[in-house]
Motif scaffolding. Sequence first.
Motif: not given
Length: 129
Positions: A110-117
């Motif tokens: 979940e953190i990895a998904k939010d990191a690019p944003a």
Amino acid sequence: MAKYRKNRINDAMTAECAQIVREIKDPRVSGVMITVMNSDVSADLKFAKIYYSVFGECDEKELARGLKSAVPFVRSQLAQRLNLRITPELTFVRDEGVKHGAEISRLLHEIAKDAPAAQDVEEEEDDDE
């Protein structure tokens, strides 16, 4: 007792218990995918905790009751298979490590998904300056 001997006994106990648990005919236990993760034998070899993990959904209380009722069978099989002077009293303990690891992995994804944003927002702010 030397530490290496205790480790060898723990490893042998884990391996044998993993095989023996598959032979249990109790329907509360036989219909569930159980993995014996580890064992911890006391220094005097009188007591042992067997840590297990369950894959899939099951009634945890019924499984615990089934394993508790199978302790005499497991203990007798261990006595036959392992060459120990004393066969320890067994206690089955549910190991939540696999479930805990899966939860941590889910949180990291979940953190990895939010990191690019978040990086895109920072880059836009740098461009505006």
